[in-house]
Motif scaffolding. Structure first.
Motif, PDB file in Angstrom:
ATOM      1  N   ALA A 193       1.789   1.556   1.724  1.00 15.98           N
ATOM      2  CA  ALA A 193       0.666   0.621   2.612  1.00 15.98           C
ATOM      3  C   ALA A 193       1.630   0.224   4.304  1.00 15.98           C
ATOM      4  CB  ALA A 193       0.938  -0.016   1.423  1.00 15.98           C
ATOM      5  N   VAL A 194       3.301   0.110   3.392  1.00 15.62           N
ATOM      6  CA  VAL A 194       4.304  -0.719   4.192  1.00 15.62           C
ATOM      7  C   VAL A 194       3.948   0.949   5.485  1.00 15.62           C
ATOM      8  CG1 VAL A 194       6.690  -0.772   4.467  1.00 15.62           C
ATOM      9  CG2 VAL A 194       5.821  -1.727   2.737  1.00 15.62           C
ATOM     10  N   THR A 195       4.215   1.901   5.166  1.00 16.30           N
ATOM     11  CA  THR A 195       4.323   2.678   6.538  1.00 16.30           C
ATOM     12  C   THR A 195       2.313   2.465   7.193  1.00 16.30           C
ATOM     13  OG1 THR A 195       5.288   4.157   5.191  1.00 16.30           O
ATOM     14  CG2 THR A 195       4.023   4.627   7.023  1.00 16.30           C
ATOM     15  N   ALA A 196       1.684   2.662   6.190  1.00 21.22           N
ATOM     16  CA  ALA A 196       0.492   2.190   7.622  1.00 21.22           C
ATOM     17  C   ALA A 196       1.094   0.360   8.026  1.00 21.22           C
ATOM     18  CB  ALA A 196      -1.129   1.646   6.141  1.00 21.22           C
ATOM     19  N   SER A 197       0.742  -0.130   7.889  1.00 23.38           N
ATOM     20  CA  SER A 197       0.963  -1.016   8.856  1.00 23.38           C
ATOM     21  C   SER A 197       1.867  -0.720   9.974  1.00 23.38           C
ATOM     22  CB  SER A 197       1.575  -2.617   7.632  1.00 23.38           C
ATOM     23  OG  SER A 197       0.575  -2.697   6.839  1.00 23.38           O
ATOM     24  N   THR A 198       3.154   0.080   9.324  1.00 24.37           N
ATOM     25  CA  THR A 198       4.154  -0.148  10.341  1.00 24.37           C
ATOM     26  C   THR A 198       3.242   0.932  11.448  1.00 24.37           C
ATOM     27  OG1 THR A 198       6.003   0.209   8.474  1.00 24.37           O
ATOM     28  CG2 THR A 198       6.445   0.349  10.936  1.00 24.37           C
ATOM     29  N   GLY A 243       3.076  -0.224  15.200  1.00 22.93           N
ATOM     30  CA  GLY A 243       2.839   0.918  16.444  1.00 22.93           C
ATOM     31  C   GLY A 243       1.892   0.774  17.596  1.00 22.93           C
ATOM     32  N   VAL A 244       0.689   1.265  17.194  1.00 22.89           N
ATOM     33  CA  VAL A 244      -0.163   1.383  17.858  1.00 22.89           C
ATOM     34  C   VAL A 244      -0.026   0.748  18.558  1.00 22.89           C
ATOM     35  CG1 VAL A 244      -2.756   1.723  17.189  1.00 22.89           C
ATOM     36  CG2 VAL A 244      -1.337   3.134  16.340  1.00 22.89           C
ATOM     37  N   SER A 284      -5.818  12.118   9.527  1.00 22.17           N
ATOM     38  CA  SER A 284      -4.491  12.022   8.572  1.00 22.17           C
ATOM     39  C   SER A 284      -5.448  11.523   7.485  1.00 22.17           C
ATOM     40  CB  SER A 284      -4.043  10.883   8.788  1.00 22.17           C
ATOM     41  OG  SER A 284      -4.526   9.292   9.105  1.00 22.17           O
ATOM     42  N   ILE A 285      -4.832  12.374   6.176  1.00 21.85           N
ATOM     43  CA  ILE A 285      -4.968  12.699   5.555  1.00 21.85           C
ATOM     44  C   ILE A 285      -3.988  11.445   4.156  1.00 21.85           C
ATOM     45  CG2 ILE A 285      -5.589  14.689   5.295  1.00 21.85           C
ATOM     46  CD1 ILE A 285      -2.683  15.353   4.005  1.00 21.85           C
ATOM     47  N   ALA A 286      -4.833  11.304   2.779  1.00 17.25           N
ATOM     48  CA  ALA A 286      -4.113  10.414   1.442  1.00 17.25           C
ATOM     49  C   ALA A 286      -4.523   8.940   2.235  1.00 17.25           C
ATOM     50  CB  ALA A 286      -2.781  10.490   2.033  1.00 17.25           C
ATOM     51  N   MET A 287      -3.114   8.102   2.306  1.00 20.79           N
ATOM     52  CA  MET A 287      -3.329   6.951   2.338  1.00 20.79           C
ATOM     53  C   MET A 287      -3.088   6.233   3.448  1.00 20.79           C
ATOM     54  SD  MET A 287      -2.470   3.523  -0.230  1.00 20.79           S
ATOM     55  CE  MET A 287      -2.198   2.597  -0.253  1.00 20.79           C
ATOM     56  N   ALA A 288      -1.557   6.380   3.922  1.00 17.60           N
ATOM     57  CA  ALA A 288      -1.181   5.550   4.814  1.00 17.60           C
ATOM     58  C   ALA A 288      -1.843   5.893   6.168  1.00 17.60           C
ATOM     59  CB  ALA A 288       0.526   5.985   5.363  1.00 17.60           C
ATOM     60  N   GLY A 289      -2.088   7.585   6.751  1.00 19.99           N
ATOM     61  CA  GLY A 289      -2.635   7.596   7.778  1.00 19.99           C
ATOM     62  C   GLY A 289      -4.194   6.698   7.711  1.00 19.99           C
ATOM     63  N   PRO A 290      -4.615   6.978   6.933  1.00 19.37           N
ATOM     64  CA  PRO A 290      -6.284   6.320   6.560  1.00 19.37           C
ATOM     65  C   PRO A 290      -6.370   5.278   6.687  1.00 19.37           C
ATOM     66  CG  PRO A 290      -6.323   8.398   5.341  1.00 19.37           C
ATOM     67  CD  PRO A 290      -4.790   8.273   5.779  1.00 19.37           C
ATOM     68  N   PHE A 291      -5.591   4.464   6.323  1.00 20.08           N
ATOM     69  CA  PHE A 291      -5.254   2.983   5.802  1.00 20.08           C
ATOM     70  C   PHE A 291      -4.879   2.350   7.415  1.00 20.08           C
ATOM     71  CE2 PHE A 291      -3.474  -0.486   2.967  1.00 20.08           C
ATOM     72  CZ  PHE A 291      -4.736  -1.548   3.432  1.00 20.08           C
ATOM     73  N   ALA A 292      -4.123   3.085   7.755  1.00 24.27           N
ATOM     74  CA  ALA A 292      -3.631   2.028   9.599  1.00 24.27           C
ATOM     75  C   ALA A 292      -4.666   2.182  10.024  1.00 24.27           C
ATOM     76  CB  ALA A 292      -2.714   3.039   9.588  1.00 24.27           C
ATOM     77  N   ALA A 293      -5.382   3.812  10.343  1.00 25.26           N
ATOM     78  CA  ALA A 293      -6.384   3.868  11.174  1.00 25.26           C
ATOM     79  C   ALA A 293      -7.910   3.290  10.899  1.00 25.26           C
ATOM     80  CB  ALA A 293      -7.345   5.268  10.368  1.00 25.26           C
ATOM     81  N   GLN A 294      -8.116   2.414   9.302  1.00 25.97           N
ATOM     82  CA  GLN A 294      -9.159   1.356   9.144  1.00 25.97           C
ATOM     83  C   GLN A 294      -8.756  -0.282   8.799  1.00 25.97           C
ATOM     84  OE1 GLN A 294     -11.060   1.602   4.966  1.00 25.97           O
ATOM     85  NE2 GLN A 294      -9.332  -0.202   5.051  1.00 25.97           N
TER      86      GLN A 294
END
Length: 409
Positions: A178-183, A187-188, A19-29
């Motif tokens: 941020a909310v999408t990352a947490s979602t 999900g994971v 993933s790139i940008a914020m939502a994906g990398p934040f979720a992975a972090q």
């Protein structure tokens, strides 16, 4: 770095972060913070966010800019050219033994790269595949760019605060991301729990529009079930579905947030006789603008600290409006250990927000800071069983790239 004697709650799980940008990398972090081995797959020149930092803060110190640094701790970097056959083959080999694959490619890109769910689930049936998008995997908006501000605007939330006739005010954080990352993070974890019970992987789809919409569970139910229209007033009450006084008020030296005040008690404290006899749940709605304006007039007469000292003992729900400097130095934030500090090999001493959860036996921790481009390419390939000769061939062909480390023997 943190003490590594404790076992991370996700230790033993491998996450492939495409993933790139914020939502994906934040979720992975977040997954990495809990002990997962997160491998960030990025182009051989590096993800674009290495070169475009929020706030113009190009770099904390030496080589990694602040935005990338903040969203990619606890990851290893594999720099690979996904446009090359050899590069794609390396990633497929990696995914064959992985637990989670996370991507937020534009529609159609994953399929063109051979990284779509159908292809990867055939390769690894136990894989949890997470696909993130702005609006959904299909539908009329699937090709639109899913950018934070645009999603905030479309969520309806901007028109729940402020004055009628004035422009809506976006949130002061990258809320949609941020909310999408947490979602996605939720999900994971849920899909991994299902896999533990059944052995099967599955596709998990998350989109920013749904994430922001479902966040407003109470507010939107007031509209869809209760039939109450979203109607702003002439005063900037902080939310259309909460009675006055509720909002941010100017003081002589700053701002104060006040909510859900008992009008009788507030009238006594402010020496405002018109509040005496008022029922908060009745008059707080029918006189919303008038009440807001009256409270605002009183609070402008003294300092924020004066009102905290006066209103808190009276049982009022009140707090100061902080800037970031105030927040970082707040005694409760310090007590909670909300921010973490660690030493980064190129950026020096780094201080960032830490973890929003606490586990008594399996605490989140920082094992490594954000990586350099391809810092772990050779290490990761060696773990796959790729011999040094093939690694060198891949490097020479440009299918992969590596920074800083020698090719493992």
């Amino acid at each position: 770095m943190s003490d590594s004697s404790t076992r991370g709650i996700l230790e033993g799980y491998r996450v492939i972060d495409c993933s790139i940008a914020m939502a994906g990398p934040f979720a992975a972090q977040r997954l990495g913070d809990l002990g997962a081995d997160v491998i960030k797959v990025e182009p051989t020149a590096g993800e674009w966010q290495r070169f475009a930092s929020a706030g113009g803060a190009a770099a904390a110190g030496n080589e990694i800019n602040v935005s990338f640094l903040s969203l990619n701790r606890n990851k290893r970097s594999l720099a690979v050219d996904l446009k090359s056959d050899a590069g794609r083959e390396v990633v497929r080999e990696l995914i064959a033994g992985a637990d989670v694959f996370l991507q937020n490619y534009r529609p159609g890109v994953a399929a063109r790269l051979g990284l779509d769910y159908e292809t990867l689930s055939a390769l690894n049936p136990s894989l949890v595949y997470v696909s993130m998008s702005g609006y959904g995997e299909d539908g009329p908006y699937k090709d639109r760019p899913g950018q934070d501000l645009i999603l905030q605007a479309m969520s309806g939330a901007m028109l729940s605060a402020g004055r009628e006739g004035e422009p809506p005010t976006p949130a002061g954080q990258y809320l949609a991301d941020a909310v999408t990352a947490s979602t996605a993070f939720e999900g994971v974890l849920a899909a991994l729990l299902h896999r533990e019970r059944t052995g099967e992987g599955q596709l998990v789809t998350v989109n920013m529009l749904d994430a922001l919409t479902t966040l407003q569970m109470q507010e939107l139910s007031v509209y869809t079930v209760g039939g109450v229209p979203q109607r702003r007033g002439t005063e900037p009450n902080a939310h259309v579905y909460i009675r006055a006084p509720y909002g941010v008020f100017a003081t002589t030296d700053g701002y104060l947030a006040l909510g859900f005040a008992d009008l009788e008690k507030l009238g006594e404290v402010l020496d405002e006789p018109t509040f005496i006899g008022m029922d908060a749940e009745v008059h707080g709605w029918t006189h919303r603008d008038e009440l807001y304006a009256t409270v605002a007039r009183h609070l402008r007469e003294d300092s924020t600290q004066h009102w905290l000292d006066t209103l808190l003992p009276a049982g009022m729900w009140v707090g100061p409006v902080y800037g970031y400097e105030d927040l970082v130095n707040d005694p409760q934030i310090i007590h909670n250990g909300t921010f973490v500090e660690y030493d980064h090999p190129t950026e020096g001493r780094v201080k960032t927000p830490g973890f929003p959860y606490r586990f008594a036996k399996t605490p989140a921790r920082i094992d490594r800071g954000a990586p350099l481009v391809g810092e772990h390419t050779g290490e990761i390939l060696a773990e796959l069983g790729v011999d040094s000769e093939r690694i060198q061939q891949l490097l020479n062909s440009g299918a992969v790239a590596q920074t800083g480390a020698a090719v493992p023997a």
